[in-house]
Design a protein around this motif. Structure first.
Motif, PDB file in Angstrom:
ATOM      1  N   GLN A   1      -7.263  -2.572  12.253  1.00 38.81           N
ATOM      2  CA  GLN A   1      -7.502  -1.577  11.208  1.00 38.81           C
ATOM      3  C   GLN A   1      -6.357  -0.583  11.240  1.00 38.81           C
ATOM      4  O   GLN A   1      -6.116   0.050  12.268  1.00 38.81           O
ATOM      5  CB  GLN A   1      -8.837  -0.863  11.448  1.00 38.81           C
TER       6      GLN A   1
ATOM      7  N   VAL B   1       0.847  -1.184   0.000  1.00 35.79           N
ATOM      8  CA  VAL B   1       0.000   0.000   0.000  1.00 35.79           C
ATOM      9  C   VAL B   1       0.886   1.238   0.000  1.00 35.79           C
ATOM     10  O   VAL B   1       2.015   1.202   0.516  1.00 35.79           O
ATOM     11  CB  VAL B   1      -0.954  -0.020   1.218  1.00 35.79           C
ATOM     12  N   GLN B   2       0.385   2.301  -0.564  1.00 35.65           N
ATOM     13  CA  GLN B   2       1.127   3.562  -0.552  1.00 35.65           C
ATOM     14  C   GLN B   2       0.974   4.251   0.798  1.00 35.65           C
ATOM     15  O   GLN B   2      -0.015   4.033   1.515  1.00 35.65           O
ATOM     16  CB  GLN B   2       0.616   4.483  -1.659  1.00 35.65           C
TER      17      GLN B   2
ATOM     18  N   ASN C   1      -4.765   2.735   9.527  1.00 30.19           N
ATOM     19  CA  ASN C   1      -5.000   3.909   8.677  1.00 30.19           C
ATOM     20  C   ASN C   1      -3.758   4.787   8.665  1.00 30.19           C
ATOM     21  O   ASN C   1      -2.884   4.665   9.518  1.00 30.19           O
ATOM     22  CB  ASN C   1      -6.196   4.706   9.199  1.00 30.19           C
ATOM     23  N   THR C   2      -3.724   5.664   7.690  1.00 31.62           N
ATOM     24  CA  THR C   2      -2.615   6.617   7.549  1.00 31.62           C
ATOM     25  C   THR C   2      -1.276   5.899   7.669  1.00 31.62           C
ATOM     26  O   THR C   2      -0.401   6.285   8.463  1.00 31.62           O
ATOM     27  CB  THR C   2      -2.731   7.752   8.601  1.00 31.62           C
TER      28      THR C   2
ATOM     29  N   GLY D   1      -0.076   6.632   3.545  1.00 31.47           N
ATOM     30  CA  GLY D   1      -1.367   7.290   3.692  1.00 31.47           C
ATOM     31  C   GLY D   1      -2.548   6.363   3.500  1.00 31.47           C
ATOM     32  O   GLY D   1      -3.687   6.745   3.794  1.00 31.47           O
ATOM     33  N   GLY D   2      -2.288   5.170   2.999  1.00 31.83           N
ATOM     34  CA  GLY D   2      -3.352   4.211   2.749  1.00 31.83           C
ATOM     35  C   GLY D   2      -3.761   3.436   3.991  1.00 31.83           C
ATOM     36  O   GLY D   2      -3.273   3.690   5.093  1.00 31.83           O
ATOM     37  N   SER D   3      -4.648   2.467   3.772  1.00 30.74           N
ATOM     38  CA  SER D   3      -5.209   1.685   4.877  1.00 30.74           C
ATOM     39  C   SER D   3      -5.199   0.199   4.542  1.00 30.74           C
ATOM     40  O   SER D   3      -5.241  -0.188   3.370  1.00 30.74           O
ATOM     41  CB  SER D   3      -6.659   2.112   5.144  1.00 30.74           C
ATOM     42  N   LEU D   4      -5.131  -0.600   5.569  1.00 30.31           N
ATOM     43  CA  LEU D   4      -5.284  -2.050   5.473  1.00 30.31           C
ATOM     44  C   LEU D   4      -6.016  -2.533   6.716  1.00 30.31           C
ATOM     45  O   LEU D   4      -5.923  -1.914   7.787  1.00 30.31           O
ATOM     46  CB  LEU D   4      -3.922  -2.739   5.391  1.00 30.31           C
TER      47      LEU D   4
ATOM     48  N   VAL E   1       4.638  -0.718   3.063  1.00 28.62           N
ATOM     49  CA  VAL E   1       4.139   0.628   2.798  1.00 28.62           C
ATOM     50  C   VAL E   1       5.192   1.373   1.986  1.00 28.62           C
ATOM     51  O   VAL E   1       6.324   1.572   2.451  1.00 28.62           O
ATOM     52  CB  VAL E   1       3.836   1.386   4.096  1.00 28.62           C
TER      53      VAL E   1
ATOM     54  N   ARG F   1      -3.851   5.965  14.860  1.00 27.88           N
ATOM     55  CA  ARG F   1      -3.864   5.508  13.466  1.00 27.88           C
ATOM     56  C   ARG F   1      -4.380   4.081  13.332  1.00 27.88           C
ATOM     57  O   ARG F   1      -5.022   3.745  12.324  1.00 27.88           O
ATOM     58  CB  ARG F   1      -2.456   5.589  12.858  1.00 27.88           C
TER      59      ARG F   1
END
Length: 115
Positions: A81, A12-13, A83-84, A15-18, A113, A66
């Protein structure tokens, strides 16, 4: 059979989420404080979040605000979860009890990331 099966990782880039999942079997899941750990390349495994049977949560400072840990006792599953996301969140993520039991380490799930 006692095991933890982690899933949900990926590339993921920043700032993304998983959302990670960990399915537990062979333990009294509902009475255990569960935790997510991560091992970054060249570093020791560290705990990033934990959740008690009553859903009291604790987070490492580096992920506070986050990441969110949650659990579903009916499914014997704990979630993370994320985020960011930041490049420094890269690593292999594992779940285990908060006092880790050697026999419960699974294969983990890789989170990468990119910046």
């Amino acid at each position: 059979q006692v095991q933890m099966v982690e899933s949900g990782g990926g590339l993921v880039q920043a700032g993304g989420s998983l959302r990670l999942s960990c399915a537990a079997s062979g333990i009294l899941f509902s009475i255990k404080t569960m935790a997510w750990y991560r091992q970054a390349p060249g570093k020791q495994r560290e705990v990033v979040a934990s959740i008690s049977p009553g859903s009291r949560r604790n987070y490492a400072d580096s992920v506070k605000d986050r990441f969110t840990i949650s659990r579903d006792n009916a499914k014997n599953t704990v979630y993370l979860q994320m985020n960011t996301l930041r490049p420094e969140d890269t690593g292999v993520y594992y779940c285990n009890t908060v006092v880790p039991v050697g026999g419960l380490w699974g294969q983990g799930t890789q989170v990468t990331v990119s910046s």
